[in-house]
Write an enzyme that holds these catalytic residues in place. Structure first.
Site, PDB file in Angstrom:
ATOM      1  N   LYS A   1       0.844  -1.199   0.000  1.00  0.00           N
ATOM      2  CA  LYS A   1       0.000   0.000   0.000  1.00  0.00           C
ATOM      3  C   LYS A   1       0.878   1.247   0.000  1.00  0.00           C
ATOM      4  O   LYS A   1       1.807   1.342   0.806  1.00  0.00           O
ATOM      5  CB  LYS A   1      -0.887  -0.007   1.244  1.00  0.00           C
ATOM      6  CG  LYS A   1      -1.586  -1.340   1.484  1.00  0.00           C
ATOM      7  CD  LYS A   1      -2.966  -1.347   0.901  1.00  0.00           C
ATOM      8  CE  LYS A   1      -3.656  -2.681   1.181  1.00  0.00           C
ATOM      9  NZ  LYS A   1      -4.971  -2.747   0.574  1.00  0.00           N
TER      10      LYS A   1
ATOM     11  N   PRO B   1      -9.318 -10.390  -1.252  1.00  0.00           N
ATOM     12  CA  PRO B   1      -8.166  -9.494  -1.417  1.00  0.00           C
ATOM     13  C   PRO B   1      -7.882  -8.620  -0.199  1.00  0.00           C
ATOM     14  O   PRO B   1      -7.981  -7.400  -0.249  1.00  0.00           O
ATOM     15  CB  PRO B   1      -8.564  -8.638  -2.624  1.00  0.00           C
ATOM     16  CG  PRO B   1     -10.057  -8.617  -2.585  1.00  0.00           C
ATOM     17  CD  PRO B   1     -10.499  -9.921  -1.986  1.00  0.00           C
TER      18      PRO B   1
ATOM     19  N   SER C   1      -1.284  -5.930  -6.419  1.00  0.00           N
ATOM     20  CA  SER C   1      -1.122  -6.861  -5.313  1.00  0.00           C
ATOM     21  C   SER C   1      -1.677  -6.124  -4.128  1.00  0.00           C
ATOM     22  O   SER C   1      -1.168  -5.104  -3.699  1.00  0.00           O
ATOM     23  CB  SER C   1       0.330  -7.278  -5.112  1.00  0.00           C
ATOM     24  OG  SER C   1       1.136  -6.160  -5.061  1.00  0.00           O
ATOM     25  N   CYS C   2      -2.810  -6.620  -3.680  1.00  0.00           N
ATOM     26  CA  CYS C   2      -3.606  -5.815  -2.767  1.00  0.00           C
ATOM     27  C   CYS C   2      -3.334  -6.129  -1.317  1.00  0.00           C
ATOM     28  O   CYS C   2      -3.923  -5.545  -0.439  1.00  0.00           O
ATOM     29  CB  CYS C   2      -5.071  -6.015  -3.073  1.00  0.00           C
ATOM     30  SG  CYS C   2      -5.428  -7.653  -3.642  1.00  0.00           S
ATOM     31  N   VAL C   3      -2.473  -7.102  -1.033  1.00  0.00           N
ATOM     32  CA  VAL C   3      -2.358  -7.515   0.358  1.00  0.00           C
ATOM     33  C   VAL C   3      -0.963  -7.318   0.937  1.00  0.00           C
ATOM     34  O   VAL C   3      -0.048  -7.094   0.217  1.00  0.00           O
ATOM     35  CB  VAL C   3      -2.775  -8.983   0.520  1.00  0.00           C
ATOM     36  CG1 VAL C   3      -4.271  -9.060   0.612  1.00  0.00           C
ATOM     37  CG2 VAL C   3      -2.270  -9.829  -0.613  1.00  0.00           C
TER      38      VAL C   3
END
Ligand code: FAD
Lengths: 410, 103
Positions: free
Chosen positions: A199, A295, B101-103
């Site tokens: 993130k 997800p 890649s979301c995690v």
């Protein structure tokens, strides 16, 4: 009699056994839980073992202590399931039938997926801290190590507790500083990602911390093989990193019976409705925890939040209603940053980790995305919370779905 | 979001240059995007690109690992065809969304 069968008595399975047992009438419902291992491991504790903070005894308890007496606990390995006839086949030939099935068999390391990982240096100079044996072996190694290059690597995305290898290098920095040999230890962190984390905001904060602590980051490093003779890891694009000791997060995969039963993707994760937590294929199968493909982070805290939604939805379905509760992917993870501090991140499917205070605006007491002492105590308290509140299916004083309260949007 | 002209056709792309509407994609567009990435496309590239499009249009998530095991190309070969960041480059050229890649 309606039959619920829970596969896996780890974090998710144990919570569901407790929640459902409390919510359903004993005379109409029979609950069975199956696991091949009698020991419950507090996996977040594995991170602290290499540095001597936790010992083996701090991370183990008998699974049976956490499963309600009225729930049948079957100690055996699941071989495959047949979702068309609603049967679970166990090692040795036993068959258990179900009306409703919950799959919570987690994800596990597969060191044999990386060429060279299990060669001559495995558990001598190459370790994992994702198993108890691995973290204990690394502790023995560290005790007498006099310095050199420590490399911490990740084989493949996704893997459980995506912040753990970062915490590992932060704690290593502290450990070798306290031992007075930090100047003799070079720490390198390799990742297949293009930054420290997935993130963006979090990557910035963590990237700065890594720099501050003199930890070198090698990005887009997708590992092809490990050469034990030259002690180097090789990436597919031809780069090399040399190590004296390697701490490795191997490929993580769901259980073998999932592929055998035709239920998973190429990593044995099961296609799951990310809102209702029902299997995409079979209405009477529910997927909780690391083995689902939703997800969000594969983490115990996520399992806890998701379990509340899943319980509500299963109870609706049992009453003949459509499941209404929707999971938002809420994750809440402490990141140990060393020297008695930790950062905290709180996010969901749509909102990335933001700065702010948690759980109460301004007051906190915890601060988001910023290393503080109180966050560190939060992380240490998590072990007590895990055994005494979380596993027993009790609610935490934190909202199930993510709250924007206290978060700063910039 | 922006408009961009490729091979004489106007398409919408993200800030990073990924097509937002996969159906606007043509082979000619692929060749031009590849040029911007410094690549000349061969049949081998197109075999991979078409495989990626097929999977994305079916709603599947792409990973380097699953592509490497597909039989269309192995991981080493995928890196040789699209050097550096193969998944990011290949999806851009294939006119599909950048994998998260979301995690
Ligand atoms: C090093 C490390 C640090 C972590 N740190 C954190 C943290 O700080 N915070 C956090 O929230 N999470 C953390 N986690 C992640 C957390 O432990 C997991 O996400 C969580 O335990 C997942 O729960 P689960 O029920 O999906 O799977 P698990 O708890 O792993 O349970 C799966 C169960 O299924 C059983 N099983 C598997 N296959 C079979 C079979 N074929 N037959 C019978 N039984 C089977 C296993 O024996 C196991 O008991 C960490 C994990 C690791 C490894």
């Amino acid at each position: 009699m309606n039959k619920i069968v829970i596969l896996g008595a780890g974090t998710g399975g144990t919570i569901m056994a407790n929640r459902l047992y409390k919510s359903l009438s004993k005379k109409d419902w029979e609950i069975t839980i199956i696991d091949n291992d009698p020991i419950h491991y507090y996996q977040p504790g594995f991170l602290f073992i290499p540095f001597g903070t936790y010992k083996k005894k701090d991370v183990l308890k008998p699974k049976a202590d956490f499963i309600p007496k009225g729930v049948k606990f079957v100690l055996n390995k699941i071989d495959r399931i047949d979702p068309k006839t609603n049967n679970v086949f166990l090692d040795g030939g036993d068959v258990i039938s179900y009306d409703y099935l919950i799959i919570t068999t987690g994800t596990h390391i597969k060191p044999d997926e990386t060429p060279g990982l299990m060669d001559s240096l495995w558990r001598k100079k190459i370790f994992d801290f994702y198993t108890l044996e691995g973290s204990l072996a690394l502790h023995e190694f560290f005790k007498t190590w006099q310095g050199g290059t420590l490399v911490s690597s990740i084989a493949e995305m996704p893997f459980k507790c995506p912040v753990a290898p970062l915490e590992f290098v932060f704690l290593a920095d502290e450990y070798f500083t306290k031992r007075g040999i930090r100047d003799k230890v070079k720490i390198i962190y390799t990742t297949p990602l293009s930054g420290a984390f997935t993130k963006p905001k979090c990557t910035l904060v963590l990237g700065d911390l890594l720099k501050e602590k003199n930890i070198e980051v090698v990005t887009d490093f997708y590992i092809e093989r490990i050469d034990n003779d030259t002690q180097t890891i090789h990436s597919f694009d031809g780069r090399e990193v040399k190590f004296d000791v390697l701490s490795f997060v191997p490929v993580n995969m769901g259980a073998d019976f999932i592929s055998k039963s035709g239920l998973g993707d190429d990593l044995n994760y099961i296609p799951t409705n990310k809102f209702t937590l029902q299997s995409e294929q079979f209405e009477n199968i529910f997927i909780l925890g690391d083995t689902s493909n939703i997800p969000t982070s594969k983490a115990g805290a996520v399992v806890h939040f998701a379990s509340e939604i899943l319980t509500e939805n299963m109870l609706s379905i049992f009453k003949g209603e459509t499941p209404k509760a929707q999971f938002d992917g809420h994750a809440n993870c402490f990141i140990e940053t060393g020297f008695g501090k930790a950062a905290l991140i709180d996010f969901n499917y749509d909102v990335e980790p933001l700065r702010g205070a948690f759980p109460i605006p301004i007051l906190g007491p915890m601060k988001l995305l910023k290393p503080t002492r109180i966050n560190h105590f939060g992380k240490l308290a998590f072990r007590w919370i895990y055994w005494n509140i979380l596993l027993k299916g009790r609610d935490l004083p934190v909202s199930t779905n993510m709250s924007m309260k206290g978060k700063i949007v910039d | 979001m922006a408009e961009k002209i490729f091979a004489g056709v106007s398409v919408t792309v993200t800030d990073e240059g990924y097509l937002t509407i996969p159906s606007q994609w043509t082979k000619e567009i692929a060749i031009e995007i590849a040029k911007e990435e410094g690549l000349t496309l061969t049949d081998k590239h197109f075999a991979v690109i078409e495989y990626l499009r097929e999977r994305v249009l079916k709603g599947e998530a792409l990973t380097i690992r699953s592509i490497g095991k597909s039989g269309v190309v192995d991981t080493k070969g995928f890196y040789e065809l699209f050097p550096g960041a193969p998944l990011k480059k290949a999806t851009k050229i294939a006119g599909v969304a950048k994998p998260v890649s979301c995690v």
